[in-house]
Design a protein around this motif. Structure first.
Motif, PDB file in Angstrom:
ATOM      1  N   LEU A   1      50.972  28.025  30.546  1.00 14.69           N
ATOM      2  CA  LEU A   1      51.188  29.304  31.234  1.00 14.69           C
ATOM      3  C   LEU A   1      50.736  30.474  30.370  1.00 14.69           C
ATOM      4  O   LEU A   1      50.195  31.463  30.879  1.00 14.69           O
ATOM      5  CB  LEU A   1      52.653  29.449  31.628  1.00 14.69           C
ATOM      6  CG  LEU A   1      53.167  28.470  32.678  1.00 14.69           C
ATOM      7  CD1 LEU A   1      54.635  28.751  32.997  1.00 14.69           C
ATOM      8  CD2 LEU A   1      52.330  28.500  33.945  1.00 14.69           C
ATOM      9  N   ASP A   2      50.961  30.371  29.060  1.00 15.47           N
ATOM     10  CA  ASP A   2      50.495  31.439  28.173  1.00 15.47           C
ATOM     11  C   ASP A   2      48.966  31.520  28.157  1.00 15.47           C
ATOM     12  O   ASP A   2      48.388  32.607  28.224  1.00 15.47           O
ATOM     13  CB  ASP A   2      51.017  31.211  26.755  1.00 15.47           C
ATOM     14  CG  ASP A   2      52.470  31.641  26.597  1.00 15.47           C
ATOM     15  OD1 ASP A   2      52.988  32.300  27.512  1.00 15.47           O
ATOM     16  OD2 ASP A   2      53.080  31.296  25.582  1.00 15.47           O
ATOM     17  N   VAL A   3      48.329  30.361  28.064  1.00 13.72           N
ATOM     18  CA  VAL A   3      46.862  30.328  28.028  1.00 13.72           C
ATOM     19  C   VAL A   3      46.287  30.808  29.359  1.00 13.72           C
ATOM     20  O   VAL A   3      45.418  31.689  29.411  1.00 13.72           O
ATOM     21  CB  VAL A   3      46.359  28.912  27.698  1.00 13.72           C
ATOM     22  CG1 VAL A   3      44.834  28.837  27.818  1.00 13.72           C
ATOM     23  CG2 VAL A   3      46.788  28.486  26.302  1.00 13.72           C
ATOM     24  N   ILE A   4      46.770  30.219  30.444  1.00 12.88           N
ATOM     25  CA  ILE A   4      46.252  30.546  31.775  1.00 12.88           C
ATOM     26  C   ILE A   4      46.527  32.007  32.117  1.00 12.88           C
ATOM     27  O   ILE A   4      45.661  32.720  32.632  1.00 12.88           O
ATOM     28  CB  ILE A   4      46.889  29.616  32.829  1.00 12.88           C
ATOM     29  CG1 ILE A   4      46.409  28.176  32.612  1.00 12.88           C
ATOM     30  CG2 ILE A   4      46.551  30.068  34.244  1.00 12.88           C
ATOM     31  CD1 ILE A   4      47.212  27.139  33.376  1.00 12.88           C
ATOM     32  N   GLY A   5      47.749  32.451  31.829  1.00 10.38           N
ATOM     33  CA  GLY A   5      48.114  33.832  32.140  1.00 10.38           C
ATOM     34  C   GLY A   5      47.312  34.838  31.337  1.00 10.38           C
ATOM     35  O   GLY A   5      46.910  35.895  31.853  1.00 10.38           O
ATOM     36  N   THR A   6      47.068  34.538  30.062  1.00 15.63           N
ATOM     37  CA  THR A   6      46.298  35.446  29.216  1.00 15.63           C
ATOM     38  C   THR A   6      44.882  35.632  29.751  1.00 15.63           C
ATOM     39  O   THR A   6      44.367  36.755  29.835  1.00 15.63           O
ATOM     40  CB  THR A   6      46.247  34.921  27.772  1.00 15.63           C
ATOM     41  OG1 THR A   6      47.572  34.842  27.246  1.00 15.63           O
ATOM     42  CG2 THR A   6      45.426  35.836  26.880  1.00 15.63           C
ATOM     43  N   VAL A   7      44.250  34.523  30.112  1.00  8.53           N
ATOM     44  CA  VAL A   7      42.886  34.615  30.626  1.00  8.53           C
ATOM     45  C   VAL A   7      42.871  35.295  31.994  1.00  8.53           C
ATOM     46  O   VAL A   7      42.029  36.156  32.272  1.00  8.53           O
ATOM     47  CB  VAL A   7      42.236  33.222  30.700  1.00  8.53           C
ATOM     48  CG1 VAL A   7      40.852  33.299  31.355  1.00  8.53           C
ATOM     49  CG2 VAL A   7      42.119  32.616  29.308  1.00  8.53           C
ATOM     50  N   PHE A   8      43.808  34.939  32.867  1.00 10.38           N
ATOM     51  CA  PHE A   8      43.839  35.532  34.202  1.00 10.38           C
ATOM     52  C   PHE A   8      43.994  37.048  34.134  1.00 10.38           C
ATOM     53  O   PHE A   8      43.401  37.797  34.923  1.00 10.38           O
ATOM     54  CB  PHE A   8      44.985  34.934  35.020  1.00 10.38           C
ATOM     55  CG  PHE A   8      45.106  35.514  36.404  1.00 10.38           C
ATOM     56  CD1 PHE A   8      44.230  35.148  37.412  1.00 10.38           C
ATOM     57  CD2 PHE A   8      46.090  36.449  36.697  1.00 10.38           C
ATOM     58  CE1 PHE A   8      44.329  35.691  38.687  1.00 10.38           C
ATOM     59  CE2 PHE A   8      46.210  36.995  37.964  1.00 10.38           C
ATOM     60  CZ  PHE A   8      45.318  36.623  38.962  1.00 10.38           C
ATOM     61  N   ALA A   9      44.806  37.510  33.186  1.00 11.71           N
ATOM     62  CA  ALA A   9      45.076  38.950  33.075  1.00 11.71           C
ATOM     63  C   ALA A   9      43.948  39.720  32.407  1.00 11.71           C
ATOM     64  O   ALA A   9      43.994  40.955  32.346  1.00 11.71           O
ATOM     65  CB  ALA A   9      46.377  39.169  32.305  1.00 11.71           C
ATOM     66  N   ASP A  10      42.942  39.024  31.896  1.00  6.00           N
ATOM     67  CA  ASP A  10      41.860  39.715  31.205  1.00  6.00           C
ATOM     68  C   ASP A  10      41.054  40.563  32.191  1.00  6.00           C
ATOM     69  O   ASP A  10      40.604  40.061  33.229  1.00  6.00           O
ATOM     70  CB  ASP A  10      40.945  38.699  30.521  1.00  6.00           C
ATOM     71  CG  ASP A  10      40.024  39.345  29.511  1.00  6.00           C
ATOM     72  OD1 ASP A  10      39.110  40.080  29.935  1.00  6.00           O
ATOM     73  OD2 ASP A  10      40.222  39.118  28.303  1.00  6.00           O
ATOM     74  N   PRO A  11      40.842  41.834  31.900  1.00  6.64           N
ATOM     75  CA  PRO A  11      40.124  42.712  32.836  1.00  6.64           C
ATOM     76  C   PRO A  11      38.673  42.306  33.075  1.00  6.64           C
ATOM     77  O   PRO A  11      38.074  42.735  34.066  1.00  6.64           O
ATOM     78  CB  PRO A  11      40.215  44.091  32.160  1.00  6.64           C
ATOM     79  CG  PRO A  11      40.517  43.812  30.725  1.00  6.64           C
ATOM     80  CD  PRO A  11      41.312  42.571  30.694  1.00  6.64           C
ATOM     81  N   ASP A  12      38.113  41.488  32.182  1.00 11.66           N
ATOM     82  CA  ASP A  12      36.728  41.039  32.395  1.00 11.66           C
ATOM     83  C   ASP A  12      36.587  40.173  33.644  1.00 11.66           C
ATOM     84  O   ASP A  12      35.471  39.963  34.129  1.00 11.66           O
ATOM     85  CB  ASP A  12      36.232  40.253  31.180  1.00 11.66           C
ATOM     86  CG  ASP A  12      35.993  41.154  29.974  1.00 11.66           C
ATOM     87  OD1 ASP A  12      36.001  42.388  30.150  1.00 11.66           O
ATOM     88  OD2 ASP A  12      35.829  40.628  28.857  1.00 11.66           O
ATOM     89  N   LEU A  13      37.699  39.660  34.143  1.00  9.16           N
ATOM     90  CA  LEU A  13      37.651  38.811  35.354  1.00  9.16           C
ATOM     91  C   LEU A  13      37.921  39.611  36.623  1.00  9.16           C
ATOM     92  O   LEU A  13      37.949  39.034  37.721  1.00  9.16           O
ATOM     93  CB  LEU A  13      38.671  37.668  35.240  1.00  9.16           C
ATOM     94  CG  LEU A  13      38.466  36.668  34.094  1.00  9.16           C
ATOM     95  CD1 LEU A  13      39.489  35.544  34.189  1.00  9.16           C
ATOM     96  CD2 LEU A  13      37.071  36.102  34.087  1.00  9.16           C
ATOM     97  N   ASP A  14      38.131  40.901  36.492  1.00  9.32           N
ATOM     98  CA  ASP A  14      38.388  41.733  37.678  1.00  9.32           C
ATOM     99  C   ASP A  14      37.227  41.635  38.666  1.00  9.32           C
ATOM    100  O   ASP A  14      36.058  41.544  38.274  1.00  9.32           O
ATOM    101  CB  ASP A  14      38.581  43.200  37.265  1.00  9.32           C
ATOM    102  CG  ASP A  14      39.925  43.435  36.586  1.00  9.32           C
ATOM    103  OD1 ASP A  14      40.779  42.528  36.641  1.00  9.32           O
ATOM    104  OD2 ASP A  14      40.109  44.516  35.974  1.00  9.32           O
TER     105      ASP A  14
END
Length: 789
Positions: free
Chosen positions: A301-314
């Protein structure tokens, strides 16, 4: 750079952690109320599920080859077990000779002929013929029909094992094709075209399990990169929902993907996952992080959440993950994901599955003596959890693009009912399974809901782990995939509402699956473990270890219950030469002689002590070890250079020895056998298992009524000395147990050659064991003990 703080409320994450191994009854009770539908809805679900199963059974079974195969060769049958063994083993046997022996061993007693013609599936019958090696190669005789093993033996005699091996490998490859979509993405995509025209979508899973080395991780990472490029070309800009997608395993792209390496994972794996996600974003395809074992969920969850929240994926809504409904935490994980999605302002693709590692999760918890299970022990409880999770997901379509993976007709009917007329979701199934069921769902004349096929891609050699997991998951006689083919089973029984089933059952868990602590039943209590992936356990442990970080320990000869003074030497941490762990006073020649005298005196008393009292003392010792586990973890780390997990294992094995020998002492006495010791036993233990083997030898000797002189490895005398303190505290008299730390060759030689010693328990090198045996052999009339080498 990654955001240092994720947009997540602490209370939801804390609830997830609190529910890791929560009381099953309480969790199921809440989920039942959450999942329950109105009486009118329930009636519609039952009717729809009935129609789905009835149509599957009336359809051409040949369209669902794997479903039929799993039914014909279910894992409760002898042939089913053999089939799985062959499928698993023939892919990895090291050489032809071993493969030939395996074939002979497994096939002689199997009744393949009894399965021929049972199924209407061409695939099943073709597989059976192949397994029997019939057709052009074999001609049946009367004797062979009665004895298939004789047939195989005759065939091997005529054609030789290499012919048989080649035929079986070929049969396994044919089976593998039913489970695997293609060797490459291009091959799989070409094969998928016909189904895509019918309304199916695909998610490709690159075969391969956890990376063991960084070289493995780099290879898997490159394979994912290549696959994303290939899928992107095939997708041709259709978007993440309509395009084929890819599933990624975090354990495949980092060799140390576990909680103990949290910092490495966050600093090394997270950027890797982000780069793959950015590549998937470039092609605008779906990108799903697969679910893995329960002990990795919090870290995931930490790994997945960190990447998901990255603004580069907006600007991209193709990022997602799989959630396992058989985990007690599943519902709260969805709550956390929905909150994360809302805070980030971007939808997440969520694949709800029931879970494929159930056997592993149960066995792992039992083996490690954990407080409970992370998964439900009743299948119906998992079904209830799935329905509750599905209901929540459909209520949060603002946060999720919902994907429901199931082969269960009741589950499918329930999702359709809960979704109402809004069909902006999809079902998912495994390649080769559930085809007849989903033909009724995808077809525009049916439910007209899209279905994505989870399709493995890879070579025959990579099939092993995936194939066995699928067989275990779907080959059991409780599996819906298996049962739907059994026309003797009433449809009403198959589609029974799991909510009503659980409402009528005790919800404390499966009666035949004891809690890990009760693994051995009434005979003895399992040693209690410590789950180092559970933050609720790890944080208190870390705090306690911090408290004793500067503590030092002392070891000295312990003679007749009293410590002997002397000139101490420093004990140094083998991993940190600047750190002193404690002081050691080594035994002198006079100390050793005094220990023998005291032990001879103590033997007379201890040997007459009732077996029940000896057992009570050993059980008390086991309890004391568990109570002081934190200290022994620290000692094992600082004196022996062990990991936290090694320290836990040391204590647990020592506790198991205490309780096991306590039971044996009582059982032997009850059976009427004389339980008398030989006299004074010298116990010499090694440094690599400084607590477990040390106490294993000592407790065995004490249980039988012997007095003990223990000589621990000189490298780990502090651990032995602390254990010695607990031995006396448990009720073993000081005269019955002596500790003589120091150099092995000096102390060992003196004790072994002492005629007053009745026997030696030794674990160590073969060379030293030979020296001990030679010394004891010079003493005629003295029975030689069993020497452990």
């Amino acid at each position: 750079m990654f955001r240092t703080e994720l947009p997540q409320p602490n209370e939801i994450r804390q609830t997830i952690r609190d529910t890791y191994r929560a009381d099953e009854e309480a969790v199921v009770e809440r989920l039942i109320e959450t999942a329950r539908l109105s009486p009118e809805q329930t009636a519609r679900v039952q009717n729809r599920a009935y129609q789905l199963v009835a149509r599957v059974r009336s359809a051409d079974n040949g369209k669902s080859g794997i479903d039929a195969l799993l039914h014909e060769y279910e894992l409760s049958s002898k042939e089913g077990v053999i089939l799985m063994c062959l499928a698993e083993a023939l892919l990895r046997v090291p050489d032809a000779v071993t493969a030939d022996k395996l074939i002979q061993d497994k096939l002689f007693d199997a009744d393949w002929q009894s399965h021929l013609g049972h199924s209407d599936s061409f695939f099943v019958n073709a597989s059976t013929w192949g397994l029997m090696l019939t057709g052009r190669v074999i001609k049946f005789g009367k004797a062979e029909k009665a004895d298939p093993g004789r047939l195989i033996k005759r065939m091997i005699g005529r054609s030789g094992e290499p012919v048989i091996r080649k035929a079986f490998n070929h049969a396994m490859r044919i089976m593998g094709r039913q489970f695997v979509m293609g060797r490459t993405i291009d091959e799989a995509a070409e094969r998928a075209k016909a189904n895509e025209e019918k309304g199916y979508r695909y998610s490709y899973d690159m075969l391969g399990e956890a990376a063991r080395t960084m070289k493995d991780a780099d290879r898997y990472y490159k394979a994912y990169e290549t696959a994303i490029h290939d899928i992107g070309r095939v997708a041709n800009g259709r978007g993440p929902i309509d395009s084929p997608g890819i599933s990624v395993k975090l354990s495949a792209i980092h060799p140390r993907y576990d909680f103990a390496n949290y910092d490495r994972v966050m600093n090394e794996l997270t950027p890797r996952l982000k780069e793959l996600a950015l590549l998937a974003k470039k092609y605008d395809i779906g990108f799903t992080v697969d679910a893995e074992e329960a002990n990795r969920l919090d870290l995931s969850l930490d790994v997945i959440g960190t990447v998901f929240a990255d603004p580069d994926l907006d600007g991209w809504e193709g990022y997602g993950l799989a959630v396992q409904a058989y985990q007690k935490r599943a519902y709260h994980v969805l709550e956390w994901l929905a909150d994360l999605s809302t805070k980030v302002g971007r939808k997440m693709m969520v694949r709800l599955v029931k879970g494929a590692y159930w056997d592993t999760e149960v066995k792992f918890s039992q083996e490690n003596g954990f407080d409970g299970y992370p998964v439900f022990t009743r299948k119906a409880s998992t079904d209830v959890s799935y329905l509750a999770c599905a209901k929540y997901m459909l209520s949060r379509r603002d946060a999720f693009y919902c994907q429901f993976a199931s082969h269960n007709a009741h589950t499918v009917a329930s999702v359709l009912e809960m979704a109402g007329n809004d069909r902006t979701f999809e079902f998912q199934r495994l390649h080769g399974m559930g085809e007849a069921l989903y033909e009724q769902i995808v077809d525009e004349n049916g439910e007209n809901v899209p279905c994505r096929v989870y399709a493995p891609v890879g070579t025959h050699e990579d099939l092993l782990a995936y194939l066995v997991r699928r067989l275990l998951e779907n080959g059991a006689n409780t599996s819906f995939v298996n049962r739907i083919q059994d026309e003797q089973l009433p449809i009403e029984e198959m589609i029974a509402d799991p909510i009503e089933k659980m409402a009528a059952l005790p919800r404390k868990g499966h009666p035949k699956i004891p809690a890990p602590i009760d693994l051995y039943g009434a005979s003895r209590v399992n040693s209690r473990g410590l789950d180092l992936t559970d933050t609720q356990k790890l944080l208190p442990l870390s705090a306690k270890l911090a408290e004793i970080k500067s503590k030092t320990w002392n070891a000295a000869p312990l003679i007749d219950g009293k410590l002997v003074s002397g000139t101490p030497i420093d004990v140094i941490n083998p991993a940190k030469f600047a750190e002193k762990v404690g002081d050691l006073v080594q035994a002198t020649e006079a100390d050793i002689d005094a220990a023998v005298v005291a032990a001879l005196k103590g033997y007379e008393t201890w040997n007459k002590t009732p077996a029940s009292e000896r057992a009570t003392a050993l059980r008390r010792l086991g309890d004391l070890l568990e109570e002081n586990m934190d200290e022994f973890i620290a000692l094992c780390q600082r004196e022996a250079g062990k990991l936290y997990s090694d320290g836990v294992a040391e204590v647990r094995e020592a506790v198991d020895f205490c309780r096991y020998y306590a039971n044996r002492a009582e059982e032997t006495f009850r059976e009427g056998s004389p339980l008398e010791g030989r006299g004074v036993i010298v116990c010499i233990s090694p440094w690599n298992f400084p607590l477990a083997i040390f106490l294993g030898q000592v407790t065995a000797a004490l249980a039988a009524g012997n007095a003990v002189i223990a000589k621990p490895a000189e490298q780990t005398s502090l651990i032995a000395a602390r254990a010695a303190e607990l031995i006396l505290e448990s009720g073993v008299p000081g005269s019955a147990f002596q500790l003589v730390p120091g150099p092995g060759r000096v102390i060992g030689n003196q004790l072994i050659n002492d005629p007053r010693i009745a026997g030696v328990a030794f674990t160590g090198s073969t060379e030293t064991a030979q020296v001990i045996n030679q010394a004891l052999a010079k003493r005629p009339g003295v029975p030689l003990p069993l020497i452990a080498e």
